[in-house]
Design a protein around this motif. Structure first.
Motif, PDB file in Angstrom:
ATOM      1  N   GLU A 195      -5.764  -1.814  -3.269  1.00  0.00           N
ATOM      2  CA  GLU A 195      -5.854  -2.777  -4.315  1.00  0.00           C
ATOM      3  C   GLU A 195      -4.945  -1.767  -5.881  1.00  0.00           C
ATOM      4  O   GLU A 195      -5.201  -1.118  -6.332  1.00  0.00           O
ATOM      5  N   TRP A 196      -3.212  -2.226  -6.049  1.00  0.00           N
ATOM      6  CA  TRP A 196      -2.608  -1.410  -7.038  1.00  0.00           C
ATOM      7  C   TRP A 196      -1.871  -2.699  -7.089  1.00  0.00           C
ATOM      8  O   TRP A 196      -1.651  -3.120  -6.659  1.00  0.00           O
ATOM      9  N   ASP A 197      -1.353  -2.658  -8.400  1.00  0.00           N
ATOM     10  CA  ASP A 197      -0.197  -2.625  -8.540  1.00  0.00           C
ATOM     11  C   ASP A 197       1.559  -1.972  -9.094  1.00  0.00           C
ATOM     12  O   ASP A 197       2.708  -2.381  -8.742  1.00  0.00           O
ATOM     13  N   SER A 208       6.170   0.279  -5.905  1.00  0.00           N
ATOM     14  CA  SER A 208       5.747  -1.202  -6.441  1.00  0.00           C
ATOM     15  C   SER A 208       5.434  -1.754  -4.858  1.00  0.00           C
ATOM     16  O   SER A 208       5.999  -1.278  -3.434  1.00  0.00           O
ATOM     17  N   ARG A 209       4.668  -2.499  -4.623  1.00  0.00           N
ATOM     18  CA  ARG A 209       4.445  -3.237  -3.131  1.00  0.00           C
ATOM     19  C   ARG A 209       5.472  -3.669  -2.147  1.00  0.00           C
ATOM     20  O   ARG A 209       5.640  -3.615  -0.928  1.00  0.00           O
ATOM     21  N   ALA A 210       6.908  -4.036  -3.417  1.00  0.00           N
ATOM     22  CA  ALA A 210       8.378  -3.885  -2.311  1.00  0.00           C
ATOM     23  C   ALA A 210       9.013  -2.623  -2.019  1.00  0.00           C
ATOM     24  O   ALA A 210       9.543  -2.190  -0.455  1.00  0.00           O
ATOM     25  N   ASP A 211       8.893  -1.672  -2.407  1.00  0.00           N
ATOM     26  CA  ASP A 211       8.476  -0.194  -1.561  1.00  0.00           C
ATOM     27  C   ASP A 211       7.590   0.543  -0.600  1.00  0.00           C
ATOM     28  O   ASP A 211       8.265   0.381   0.776  1.00  0.00           O
ATOM     29  N   VAL A 212       7.211  -0.843   0.010  1.00  0.00           N
ATOM     30  CA  VAL A 212       5.890  -0.308   1.058  1.00  0.00           C
ATOM     31  C   VAL A 212       5.850  -1.694   2.041  1.00  0.00           C
ATOM     32  O   VAL A 212       6.858  -0.758   3.197  1.00  0.00           O
ATOM     33  N   ALA A 213       6.923  -2.378   1.476  1.00  0.00           N
ATOM     34  CA  ALA A 213       7.697  -3.215   2.448  1.00  0.00           C
ATOM     35  C   ALA A 213       9.175  -2.607   2.874  1.00  0.00           C
ATOM     36  O   ALA A 213       8.951  -2.962   4.451  1.00  0.00           O
TER      37      ALA A 213
END
Length: 296
Positions: A195-197, A208-213
């Motif tokens: 859980e993180w932003d 951000s989550r976009a970096d994981v994607a």
């Protein structure tokens, strides 16, 4: 929350400071980054970055008069914690916190750095700082470090996980010092499940989550490009005159290097303009090639 012209700022400024939440700040100096949490009585610093103690102190002084009262060692790699002696000297009585895995590894390897004063037990997997709970998520794969983990600052939306994801760029050279590729994708999935932003990756921009994607996509494309290269680059490539060598060693090493070059060129149209692509991708492709070649 992304920082513009990050490379230029790293080479022209003593440090970069960005506020993430009401109490959490992102710090970077000469391409090494971390976060710190400002409490009511003191500051919790995640990692004592080597050679950056003065810059860390200056950045903290920009936002608070409070001293550093706790330092977390995220993992036993000197470039992330070797600034501890200077910070401990400047902040007498500071708590030095680490997991049992990190404490054990420092002891086993005879580390010359200050040992933790508090050890996070595996069964607890957390510690508190002025009401903040920091939860430890140990990594199942030893891809970067034997004692690696992610640290979730509960209630803040921030996770500190150095040396796995470098936001705004493809994976760093040699997957940031990994011993091999096996398990690396598993780390990406573990991080995404937390859980993180905002992600503090130790290097690169605010994550951000976009970096994981992006990492998922890049790794999938990298594996496909390497797989194609393994089937199209002929064995013996890179060895011009087999009669002139006196060992079979160069056949594999040179072939894998050629596979890495081929895969890199396959990826260039899509990723060639990204930060660090030319310097990191050939080596990473070689590591993926050894993984795919070995485990069929």
């Amino acid at each position: 929350m992304k920082i513009e012209k990050l490379y230029t700022k790293n080479v022209t400024q003593d440090y970069i400071l960005q506020r993430l939440t009401d109490r959490v700040y992102f710090f970077q100096s000469q391409f090494y980054g971390t976060v710190f949490y400002v409490g009511d009585e003191g500051v919790l610093l995640f990692d004592a970055l080597e050679g950056r103690s003065a810059a860390i102190e200056a950045a903290i002084d920009k936002v608070t008069d409070l001293p550093i009262t706790a330092i977390l060692y995220s993992h036993d790699h000197a470039d992330h914690i070797a600034g501890a002696p200077a910070l401990i000297d400047a902040n007498p009585g500071v708590r030095v916190i680490a997991t049992q895995a990190t404490a054990d590894l420092m002891e086993r390897l005879g580390s010359n750095l200050p040992r933790p004063t508090e050890v996070i037990a595996p069964e607890t997997a957390s510690f508190t700082f002025e009401g903040l709970t920091v939860r430890v998520a140990p990594f199942e794969a030893e891809t970067h470090a034997h004692d690696h983990a992610a640290y979730v600052l509960e209630g803040t939306g921030v996770v500190h996980v150095p040396d796995v994801i470098n936001p705004d760029q493809p994976p760093f050279w040699s997957f940031a010092g990994a011993e091999g590729y096996m398990g690396y994708r598993d780390l990406i999935e573990q991080i995404d499940a937390l859980e993180w932003d905002y992600l503090s990756g130790g290097h690169g921009n605010v994550g951000s989550r976009a970096d994981v994607a992006f990492y998922r996509q890049f790794l999938g494309d990298l594996e496909a490009a390497v797989g194609e290269a393994l089937g199209s680059v002929p064995w013996g490539a890179g060895v011009e005159d087999p009669a002139a060598v006196n060992a079979h060693t160069p056949f594999l090493s040179n072939w894998i290097a050629e596979v890495g070059k081929h895969a890199t060129e396959t990826l260039r149209p899509k990723y060639g303009a990204y930060y660090g692509f030319d310097h990191a991708t050939p080596k990473n492709a070689e590591m993926v090639a050894m993984y795919l070649f070995s485990y069929r």
